[in-house]
Design a protein around this motif. Structure first.
Motif, mmCIF file in Angstrom:
data_model
loop_
_atom_site.group_PDB
_atom_site.id
_atom_site.type_symbol
_atom_site.label_atom_id
_atom_site.label_comp_id
_atom_site.label_asym_id
_atom_site.label_seq_id
_atom_site.Cartn_x
_atom_site.Cartn_y
_atom_site.Cartn_z
ATOM 1 N N VAL A 18 -3.588 13.195 1.980
ATOM 2 C CA VAL A 18 -3.129 11.920 1.550
ATOM 3 C C VAL A 18 -3.675 10.803 2.295
ATOM 4 N N VAL A 19 -3.914 9.767 1.773
ATOM 5 C CA VAL A 19 -4.247 8.400 2.212
ATOM 6 C C VAL A 19 -3.517 7.209 1.870
ATOM 7 N N PRO A 20 -3.485 5.852 2.397
ATOM 8 C CA PRO A 20 -2.682 4.992 1.658
ATOM 9 C C PRO A 20 -3.670 4.453 0.636
ATOM 10 N N PHE A 43 0.571 -1.269 -0.070
ATOM 11 C CA PHE A 43 0.013 -0.053 -0.102
ATOM 12 C C PHE A 43 0.918 1.016 0.132
ATOM 13 N N HIS A 44 0.730 2.072 -0.942
ATOM 14 C CA HIS A 44 1.687 3.276 -0.818
ATOM 15 C C HIS A 44 1.153 4.018 -0.082
ATOM 16 N N PRO A 45 1.941 4.754 0.834
ATOM 17 C CA PRO A 45 1.336 5.704 1.953
ATOM 18 C C PRO A 45 0.697 6.822 1.390
ATOM 19 N N THR A 46 1.086 7.426 0.265
ATOM 20 C CA THR A 46 0.510 8.708 0.022
ATOM 21 C C THR A 46 -0.121 8.884 -1.361
ATOM 22 N N CYS A 47 -1.449 8.674 -1.460
ATOM 23 C CA CYS A 47 -2.340 8.954 -2.489
ATOM 24 C C CYS A 47 -3.054 10.096 -2.168
ATOM 25 N N LEU A 48 -3.354 11.137 -3.205
ATOM 26 C CA LEU A 48 -4.200 12.132 -2.923
ATOM 27 C C LEU A 48 -5.646 11.859 -2.696
#
Length: 540
Positions: free
Chosen positions: A342-344, A239-244
């Motif tokens: 941001v959200v994962p 899971f990428h930590p930083t999605c807009l």
């Protein structure tokens, strides 16, 4: 070559997938090989096209293969295979040089290429093209492929299943092609090839929130599994930590490089929190950062956290992150002044089809490369920017293997049946596919997400078994469509993810379960074999 629906199309090599891995392989094959490269959508789509950060490689004398190896093994939670790590990292400089020779416009700083640092790396070793590295690589390789007289590029072609000699009841089993839906015509075409390459990417679309394009549906993994290939470590979904986080933003990634250049993660009240979770703070590996964000969001009941790079100069931000700057500005967020919500989000499939160091699978004539494959590089967690490197290294390795090992079989002597649509009808209930898509992605997010429990996984297993039976019935009675093909594949891969997660009785890397919060002293891969895995009769 005939293009009639009833006449198979014959190639030396059929490449299913048109990202960095597939195009690298196609371009590095000898020019006398006739190659078809399939993309199930536009060529300007997919994970490579969307990749922002860059490629990790040892490019300076202050860095070393040993340190890059150590960083990879640490990030992989001691589950990476050392021989695979060594092979890929030592091929890094040559792979970058090949990309430069193809014309990839990496960002320069004076007389040198600019290198950045990302989470988990002990050095600046990420070569990049501003913050749109994937697009720069993809567009360059596509241009080269269009110029190559031996490469046929076919867009909007969706592979359905592999064709093997065993399926045709012939001796000496090997892969000899694939059935493919041509979305331009709506018909299914048989492709015959002496070598078939799966370069279809991962399966992050199994989750409700993802940084990936709509095409990340695990097609290659599912097709290889149905053809009898083993898979490994499907429980490790990064899971990428930083999605807009924005109601109008579908899957806009905020690159790891933002944190590498000093970006700070903040709670809604402006408090920095990562130093409380790891000494490396924002530069900790992705699994740690994603769990920390997930923990804080659940603890506070907030919808997101914030990533702030506004303490850097506006000129620096616009120069290094032009795509992110403009993308956020389109949603009313000026990152030179404001923190980014941001959200994962699901980002990368660390497991896949088991291959050797040439990309060969369990099935003769079938190769798997890129995110589709399990090479042993990533272990329990992928180190940032190692994946594009893996694509280039294994694309080249598989090309060499095919050139050296290729078995030239007279394909005209193998009669491949036409795709039979005589017993199916057009569906008048496509809403069922839509509902199944939504159900699958929601329970995967809720039950097989960043933090897991045995009870959640058991709930997911029960739901996927019912869903697989329903999809199999639908698949048997109606004409195939792109959505149905992808749903069938994604459900297959989701089952593999769930089963693998239930099997692992520990927390390691990307697999974190509250029932087994510690890592076991025994470090083993989770390997599933179709021969030992009982599907419902309707799914076989």
């Amino acid at each position: 070559m005939s293009s009639n629906q009833g006449t198979p199309l014959d190639y030396d090599v059929l490449v299913i997938g048109s990202g960095a891995a597939g195009l690298t392989l196609a371009l590095q094959l000898p020019s006398h090989f006739q190659v078809a490269v399939l993309s199930k959508a536009r060529f300007e789509s997919g994970s490579t096209w969307m990749a922002q950060g860059g490629i990790a490689a040892v490019l300076e004398t202050t860095d070393s293969f040993q340190e890059h190896t150590r960083d990879t093994l640490v990030a992989g939670a001691e589950l990476s295979r050392p021989e695979a790590v060594k092979h890929i990292i030592e091929e890094g400089p040559a792979s970058i040089q090949w990309l430069i020779e193809q014309g990839v416009p990496f960002t320069r700083e004076g007389d040198h290429y600019h290198l950045t640092q990302e989470g988990g790396h002990s050095h600046r070793r990420i070569i990049h093209a501003a913050d749109a590295t994937g697009r720069a690589i993809h567009s360059t390789l596509l241009k080269r492929a269009h110029e190559a007289s031996n490469i046929t590029l076919l867009d909007h072609h969706v592979a359905i299943d592999l064709i093997t000699r065993r399926k045709l009841r012939l001796p000496h089993n090997r892969c000899i092609g694939a059935y493919v839906l041509n979305k331009h015509t709506g018909h299914v075409q048989a492709f015959r090839a002496n070598n078939v390459v799966l370069a279809t990417g991962g399966a992050a679309k199994a989750y409700l929130y993802t940084t990936n394009s709509d095409g990340s549906t695990g097609d290659g993994i599912a097709m290889a599994w149905r053809a009898g290939c083993r898979v490994a470590n499907m429980e490790f979904n990064q899971f990428h930590p930083t999605c807009l986080y924005h109601p109008q933003a579908k899957s806009f990634l905020i690159s790891e490089a933002v944190r590498g250049e000093g970006g700070r993660l903040l709670l809604p009240d402006g408090t920095r929190f990562m130093p409380s979770f790891d000494d490396r703070a924002e530069l900790a590996p992705r699994d740690i950062v994603a769990r920390a964000i997930d923990h804080e969001m659940k603890r506070l009941g907030c919808d997101c956290v914030y990533l702030d790079i506004s303490h850097r100069s506006a000129d620096f931000i616009k120069e290094h992150f032009p795509t992110i700057y403009q993308g956020c500005l389109n949603y009313g967020i000026d990152i030179t002044k404001d923190p980014i919500p941001v959200v994962p989000a699901a980002h990368y499939t660390c497991g896949g089809v088991i291959t050797d160091n040439e990309g060969r699978t369990d099935l003769e004539g079938l190769y798997a490369i890129g995110e589709t494959a399990f090479t042993g590089l990533h272990g329990a967690n992928r180190l940032a920017s190692n994946s594009l490197l893996e694509c280039i290294v294994y694309g080249a390795a598989s090309a060499r293997s095919i050139a050296q090992r290729s078995t030239v079989e007279n394909l005209d002597t193998i009669e491949v049946p036409n795709w039979d649509e005589s017993l199916v009808t057009n569906s008048d209930e496509d809403v069922i596919i839509s509902h199944n898509w939504d159900e699958l992605r929601r329970f995967m997010w809720d039950y097989v997400g960043i933090v897991r429990t045995t009870k959640r996984l058991q709930r997911a297993q029960h739901r996927i078994e019912l869903l697989l039976q329903e999809i199999a019935e639908y698949y048997s009675n109606y004409r195939v469509s792109s959505d149905l093909i992808e749903l069938r594949n994604l459900a297959t891969v989701a089952e593999l993810m769930i089963r693998s997660a239930i099997t692992r009785k520990e927390s390691r890397g990307l697999h974190y379960t509250l029932d087994y919060p510690s890592a076991s002293q025994e470090r083993v891969d989770t390997i599933l074999s179709p021969l030992n895995f009982q599907w419902p009769d309707s799914v076989r």
